[in-house]
Design a protein around this motif. Structure first.
Motif: not given
Length: 529
Positions: A479-480, A483, A516
């Motif tokens: 997920n990081k 992003y 986000l």
């Protein structure tokens, strides 16, 4: 959100919105989506431009060498063109029945399941597209640099550097605008067709002058080596590879204007056109060269130009360069959509399924395609890899067409805007099986290595896609990275997720795929295509 759940929820959403336009407003919320900017002319340009690369200019001798005579070689070109048209007819039905970008990957996945679809995607991501694009780009740089080195070969590093510049430039064009990319494709496809028209016209002039010795039946079928069934089968295999790219329009179905009309229409226009060009270009070549001269030439069109065009012979190497430049553009455009479709189904990182908030282009997928091709330019084994996986690529053509027959029996009431007779896929599969069995018989090691490369995708599928309960630290890392990728490329997940966002699973997908901040999300929502 696990990859397996993402795949299931993505599939439910994508089938509903696959034919959606440039702007979506599901559930009252605006969002970005791929634009429908590919009309009939550009659709024909994609098919013709991807089929006609450098081969017909540089080395159409593969068919002649194995056919053993001019007459048999011409028959091979015609028959393989007809078989290609039949295969394209089957893909036309599939394309409007399952109107999703991704081509045979999407069809195989929907009909035979996630693993089969993933293996098709895996071999394309790992080898097929990076190596093909690298080879085409190197051919472009070779023909551009050759006039600067008339007495020797261009330096290897110079070839690779210019090929990299070509890839970077066309990736920028494709990232900037779909319309720019299709215009480049239209212009360079028109250029290569004009060059081939010149070859064909020169051949007609030669025939009018009486230079048609090798076209007379008595001479056309005079073998320059003994006929052999195995060699003739190999000639058909070479001919089939020469028509490669006929299915590329199915990769961009969602960006077609009126796909139910323009997809089959573009196929019906383009495949006969390419067959006509291939057959008559080869006829033109033998009006100026004997079979022995043609087989001895490393660049047939250049030799042809030197014989007939005199001081204008420079047109031919320029034509090859333009043809390959357009070929790189078409391959980048279509392969990025394949990777985009794979990511949307949960088979690749979700970042690759995101598009720019204003330009509506799949920038992460394009950058991934470019990077993988640049890496291939750094290896000396790409030609070997192409030989290994060419068999696998052809294997999936037949699997896809077989899927059409399976779908007729498993979902007989499915809406089919085009419905062809089942005799056509049966004819295609008979020809396909003949070539496949012969390939296994003649090159068992090469085919075996190709199968082994494909099967390396099985553990990847079960670890990356099928395994639901991944460690939380892994999901947090993904997920990081997603992003950061979104911030860098200014991309969001397309509006298709809106169709499932109202459900709990849809909300979870939204968080997993677009991590986000709320402020960023509000800013992106305000951006329309």
């Amino acid at each position: 959100m696990t990859d397996g759940a993402r795949q299931r929820s993505s599939t439910s959403g994508s089938s509903k919105d696959a034919a959606g336009g440039g702007k979506e407003s599901d559930g009252g919320g605006g969002g970005v989506a791929l634009k429908k900017e590919i009309g009939l002319v550009s659709a024909c340009g994609i098919i013709v431009g991807n089929i006609i690369g450098s081969g017909i200019f540089v080395s159409p001798k593969g068919v002649l060498e194995n056919a053993s005579s001019v007459g048999v070689a011409l028959f091979v070109w015609i028959i393989t063109g007809v078989i290609t048209a039949i295969g394209a007819l089957c893909y036309a039905e599939l394309g409007v029945t399952i109107p999703k970008s991704g081509g045979d990957y999407s069809y195989v996945k929907d009909i035979f399941g996630g693993l089969a679809g993933f293996l098709r995607l895996w071999i394309a991501v790992l080898v097929i597209y990076p190596t093909n694009q690298a080879v085409i780009a190197l051919t472009f740089s070779n023909y551009v640099l050759q006039p600067l080195f008339p007495t020797c070969f261009p330096p290897e590093n110079g070839l690779r550097l210019l090929a990299a510049v070509c890839l970077l430039l066309l990736t920028w064009v494709n990232c900037s605008s779909v319309r720019w990319a299709t215009r480049v494709q239209d212009i360079f496809t028109a250029g290569k067709l004009l060059a081939l028209a010149l070859i064909i016209i020169m051949g007609i002039v030669q025939i009018c002058k009486g230079d048609y010795y090798w076209l007379e039946p008595a001479n056309a079928f005079e073998p320059f080596q003994e006929y052999d069934v195995g060699l003739i089968a190999l000639a058909f295999l070479q001919g089939s590879f020469a028509y490669g790219g006929w299915n590329f329009l199915n990769y961009v179905t969602e960006e077609l204007v009126d796909p139910y009309v323009n997809l089959p229409r573009a196929i019906f226009i383009s495949i006969p056109l390419v067959t006509f060009v291939y057959v008559f270009a080869n006829i033109a070549y033998v009006t100026a060269m004997s079979p022995q001269e043609l087989l001895a030439s490393n660049a047939v069109a250049v030799t042809f130009g030197e014989k007939l065009l005199g001081v204008m012979s420079w047109i031919m190497p320029i034509s090859v360069a333009l043809s390959t430049f357009g070929g790189v553009n078409g391959s980048l455009f279509t392969s990025s959509r394949l990777f985009f479709a794979g990511a949307r189904e949960g088979h690749l990182p979700s970042l690759l399924a995101m598009i720019h908030v204003k330009r509506c282009t799949p920038i992460p997928a394009l950058l991934f395609t470019c990077l993988s091709t640049l890496l291939m330019l750094c290896t000396s084994d790409m030609y070997t890899l192409i030989n290994y996986v060419g068999f696998i690529n052809y294997l999936f053509y037949g699997v896809t067409v077989a899927g059409q027959i399976v779908l007729r029996f498993t979902q007989p009431n499915m809406h089919r805007p085009i419905k062809i007779s089942l005799i056509w896929p049966v004819i295609y599969l008979i020809f396909w099986a003949f070539l496949l069995i012969f390939s296994l018989y003649s090159e068992p090691v090469v085919c075996g290595i190709g199968l082994a490369i494909m099967l390396t995708g099985v553990p990847v599928y079960f670890l990356g896609v099928y395994w639901d309960n991944k460690p939380q630290c892994f999901d947090a890392f993904v997920n990081k990275m997603t992003y950061l990728g979104q911030k860098f490329c200014v991309v969001v997940y397309p509006a298709e997720t809106k169709s499932v966002a109202s459900s709990e699973e849809g909300e979870e997908m939204k968080e997993a795929r677009s991590p986000l901040s709320k402020e960023d999300e509000e800013n992106h929502k305000s951006a329309d295509c």
